[in-house]
Design an enzyme around this catalytic site. Structure first.
Site, mmCIF file in Angstrom:
data_model
loop_
_atom_site.group_PDB
_atom_site.id
_atom_site.type_symbol
_atom_site.label_atom_id
_atom_site.label_comp_id
_atom_site.label_asym_id
_atom_site.label_seq_id
_atom_site.Cartn_x
_atom_site.Cartn_y
_atom_site.Cartn_z
ATOM 1 N N ASP A 1 0.765 -1.075 0.124
ATOM 2 C CA ASP A 1 0.153 0.164 -0.152
ATOM 3 C C ASP A 1 1.086 1.167 0.036
ATOM 4 O O ASP A 1 1.649 1.623 0.775
ATOM 5 C CB ASP A 1 -0.857 -0.575 1.225
ATOM 6 N N LYS B 1 3.112 11.605 -2.990
ATOM 7 C CA LYS B 1 1.906 10.722 -4.364
ATOM 8 C C LYS B 1 0.814 11.804 -5.163
ATOM 9 O O LYS B 1 0.637 10.744 -6.061
ATOM 10 C CB LYS B 1 1.120 9.930 -3.453
ATOM 11 N N GLU C 1 -7.472 0.199 -4.161
ATOM 12 C CA GLU C 1 -6.956 0.565 -2.355
ATOM 13 C C GLU C 1 -8.605 -0.540 -2.498
ATOM 14 O O GLU C 1 -8.615 -1.099 -1.454
ATOM 15 C CB GLU C 1 -6.412 1.291 -2.388
ATOM 16 N N ASP D 1 -13.177 5.328 1.526
ATOM 17 C CA ASP D 1 -11.675 5.550 1.379
ATOM 18 C C ASP D 1 -11.214 6.506 2.025
ATOM 19 O O ASP D 1 -11.178 7.579 0.901
ATOM 20 C CB ASP D 1 -10.923 4.608 0.663
HETATM 21 P P1 ADP Z 1 -3.101 6.642 3.595
HETATM 22 O O1 ADP Z 1 -3.827 5.973 2.350
HETATM 23 O O2 ADP Z 1 -3.729 8.516 2.559
HETATM 24 O O3 ADP Z 1 -1.122 7.448 3.512
HETATM 25 P P2 ADP Z 1 -3.967 7.208 6.164
HETATM 26 O O4 ADP Z 1 -4.835 5.844 5.588
HETATM 27 O O5 ADP Z 1 -2.497 6.194 6.463
HETATM 28 O O6 ADP Z 1 -3.914 7.538 4.816
HETATM 29 O O7 ADP Z 1 -4.501 8.048 6.857
HETATM 30 C C1 ADP Z 1 -3.658 8.858 7.469
HETATM 31 C C2 ADP Z 1 -4.748 9.771 7.775
HETATM 32 O O8 ADP Z 1 -5.400 9.577 8.725
HETATM 33 C C3 ADP Z 1 -4.013 10.984 8.457
HETATM 34 O O9 ADP Z 1 -4.319 12.437 7.690
HETATM 35 C C4 ADP Z 1 -3.397 10.998 9.884
HETATM 36 O O10 ADP Z 1 -3.852 12.787 10.343
HETATM 37 C C5 ADP Z 1 -5.598 10.376 9.780
HETATM 38 N N1 ADP Z 1 -5.402 9.700 11.252
HETATM 39 C C6 ADP Z 1 -4.948 8.763 11.718
HETATM 40 N N2 ADP Z 1 -5.181 7.893 12.786
HETATM 41 C C7 ADP Z 1 -6.070 9.476 12.904
HETATM 42 C C8 ADP Z 1 -7.150 9.420 14.282
HETATM 43 N N3 ADP Z 1 -7.037 8.526 15.433
HETATM 44 N N4 ADP Z 1 -8.362 10.317 14.182
HETATM 45 C C9 ADP Z 1 -8.445 11.014 13.478
HETATM 46 N N5 ADP Z 1 -7.741 10.674 12.085
HETATM 47 C C10 ADP Z 1 -5.906 9.670 12.065
HETATM 48 MG MG MG Z 2 -4.262 4.502 2.016
#
Ligand code: ADP
Ligand code: MG
Length: 621
Positions: A25, A89, A189, A213
């Protein structure tokens, strides 16, 4: 059997001789890699202390140009924003024009070049493409996994948001290649996430699911139909510019408003901006666990409570609900037809998101799996399917945007419409609009708007050497082939003349194997001169073709042309040859124009004569 030694325990560890196929991912904010363990279960690779599976998608360059990826790199976001690259990205497959809106929000420098060519990032006058940078993230994951598993990782499945266009998919595939991975499949995804939830494994199961997502930088909603172990994506919607980062930005804007910090101050102090961004993310996580946040950046006291956050977040969440509506409509389903709602991405931990989704879908979404990990776990399952270990599952995907070409008046003519199942092949016939037209420029676009100017250009090419025929006579077939990865190949062929003139393009921004190797060496090159150089080379190529066909024309039509006409063609052709020698793009273009203007009526004359000749011979016989 291959035997390796576990360096920690000193014991001999058994590993299979097969190289593992990993699922990756590659996220905007976090990336992770997963594999199938000996029990056939997907697992994420834990890095560092053995607990964390998320690697921040961040790259830091030190003064000597050495780079590090992940958690360590993240620590430099505040102190050295100009050498610390995040959200790469968002730049994948993008041109300077594409990112003009948000480039100021990045702490690092994008080369200032307002045009259609690919974005590059400048760190200490070294230029890096997003593909190279993503490849570094992939390499880092690959090394972590190899260390943890004691096997080589040479093959991988990489996921992308369902809304990624062709250029972005191609860029992701190229990044994988550059990292030394054989990319078996680019997978959406949401498709991976639903696999991780085990949906479709039982062949008797028949259901519709919605995969929501919301990550750090992208949002997408997909409606899937699963039956007989077949996954079909009925529709997708989303926004590649909506994610957790936007919630953080809304909080930063709120703080700057109530603290009276003006934009100038923020613009001149990159570190202040980054500190606020990081505090905003902490505040968001705190209020999402129903706590009140209090923090400090410099001398500024920062506060946030849940109800204020919900107000800030409302319109962003609302946008995602709008997309959900459209996705359900496109899938031609009623809300009550959706059997299950799955949550993916860290931002689905926001209570307001769950609340609004429950209202909209009239059911509680399933959040039983870790939303950070589901995509990578599903990618590992997909890898396992491709390895031939799960023959009972088949995947069908759809293209999220229409693909077509530009026709007269700048209109978009869709050849493959959005939500068509992939792989997909479609063809349409076109003709010329000018008598004796030899060349036809074909411009490929992606998008839903009627005017190509509003859509995204994927690339263009010219079908050359169409035999001279009156306008409307040539039959030019343009064929689109969209493969299972969502990557497009376009071919054009003139059918009437039977000439096998066919041309292929992938994407305007994709790179060939040779270019790939060259790219690493080229990263220092100046971007502006790159563009001019390419334009010149293209002009020279076209001019060389024209010189050849003009020479040919004179020889083939010697009996029809007058002495003056032959002399004029030879002289115009001579000027063109000179212009090519002098390598001046403007001169080459005007010389080509002059030659074309002069020869076009002669081509008609030649055509008429040839037709009359042909007619005479038929009547005689
Ligand atoms: P990506 O797929 O874009 O890499 P992720 O699925 O890792 O993203 O999500 C990252 C986002 O999730 C970030 O913006 C982060 O701030 C948010 N995030 C992670 N944990 C929490 C939480 N407990 N509450 C709110 N937002 C969260
Ligand atoms: Mg993601």
């Amino acid at each position: 059997m291959k035997v390796s030694i576990d360096m920690k325990s000193g014991k001999i560890a058994e590993t299979s001789t097969k190289d593992s196929i990993a699922g990756i991912d590659l996220g905007t904010t976090h990336s992770l890699i997963a594999y199938i363990d000996n029990q056939g279960q997907p697992q994420t690779v834990k890095t560092g202390d053995g607990k964390q599976s998320l690697t921040p998608s961040i790259i830091h360059f030190d003064e000597r140009g050495q780079l590090i990826v992940g958690e360590v790199a993240k620590q430099y976001l505040i102190s050295q924003p100009e050498r610390t690259i995040f959200s790469v990205k968002r730049l994948m497959g993008k041109s300077y024009n594409d990112i003009s809106e948000f480039r100021s929000s990045l702490g690092y420098e994008i080369i200032d070049n307002d045009n259609d060519s690919l974005v590059k990032i400048n760190v200490d006058n070294q230029f890096y493409s997003p593909i190279e940078l993503s490849a570094e993230i992939l390499k880092s994951l690959k090394i972590d996994a190899e260390k943890a598993l004691g096997t080589n990782i040479t093959k991988a499945v990489i996921t992308v948001p369902a809304y990624f266009n062709d250029a972005q998919r191609q860029a992701t595939r190229d990044a994988g290649k550059l990292a030394g991975l054989d990319v078996l499949r680019i997978v959406n995804e949401p498709t991976a996430a639903s696999l991780a939830y085990g949906i479709g494994i039982d062949r008797n199961q028949s259901m519709n699911i919605a995969v929501y997502d919301l990550g750090g930088g992208t949002f997408d909603i997909s409606i899937l139909h699963i039956e007989d172990g077949i996954f079909e994506v009925l529709s997708t919607h989303g926004d590649t510019f909506l994610g957790g980062d936007d919630f953080d930005r809304a909080i930063v804007q709120y703080w700057t408003r109530i603290l009276n910090l003006n934009d100038i101050k923020l613009q001149n102090d990159a570190a202040l901006g980054q500190s606020l961004r990081i505090a905003a993310e902490q505040a968001k996580k705190a209020v999402c666990s129903h706590n009140v946040y209090e923090g400090k950046v410099y001398d500024y006291l920062l506060k946030l409570d849940e109800s204020t956050f919900n107000e800030l977040a409302f319109s962003l969440v609302d946008k995602t609900i709008d997309s959900c509506k459209k996705a359900v409509q496109d899938a031609k389903l009623a809300i009550t037809d959706i059997n299950k709602v799955i949550l993916v991405g860290g931002s689905t931990r926001i209570p307001l998101v769950k609340e609004r989704l429950s209202q909209f879908f009239e059911q509680t979404p399933d959040d039983s799996m870790n939303p950070d990990e589901v995509v990578a776990l599903g990618a590992a399952i997909q890898a396992d399917i491709l390895a031939g270990n799960r023959k009972d599952i088949l995947l069908l995907d759809v293209t999220p945007l229409s693909l077509g070409i530009e026709t007269v008046g700048g209109l978009m003519d869709s050849i493959i419409t959005r939500n068509a199942k992939v792989p997909h092949r479609a063809a349409r016939q076109y003709t010329t609009s000018i008598d004796g037209q030899k060349n036809l420029r074909i411009s490929v676009f992606q998008g839903e708007r009627d005017l190509v100017a509003h859509n995204r250009k994927l690339g263009e090419f010219t079908l050359r050497n169409i035999p001279p025929m009156p306008a409307g006579i040539p039959k030019i077939e343009v064929q689109f082939l969209l493969d299972a990865d969502g990557i497009l190949t376009v071919k054009a062929k003139e059918l009437r003349s039977g000439t096998e003139t066919s041309v292929e393009i992938k994407s305007a921004y994709s790179i060939s194997e040779e270019e790939m190797a060259k790219m690493l060496l080229d990263s220092i090159r100046n971007a502006a001169s790159d563009v001019n150089q390419r334009a010149l080379l293209e002009a020279i190529n076209e001019a060389n073709n024209l010189v050849l066909s003009a020479d040919k024309f004179v020889v083939q039509n010697a009996s029809i042309l007058s002495k003056e006409e032959v002399e004029s063609i030879v002289s115009l052709n001579g000027s063109l040859k000179n212009a090519i020698k002098n390598q001046n793009k403007n001169d080459i273009e005007s010389a080509m124009q002059a030659l074309n203007v002069y020869t076009t009526p002669l081509a008609h004359k030649a055509l008429d004569q040839n037709i009359q000749h042909a007619l005479k011979s038929t009547t005689i016989s």
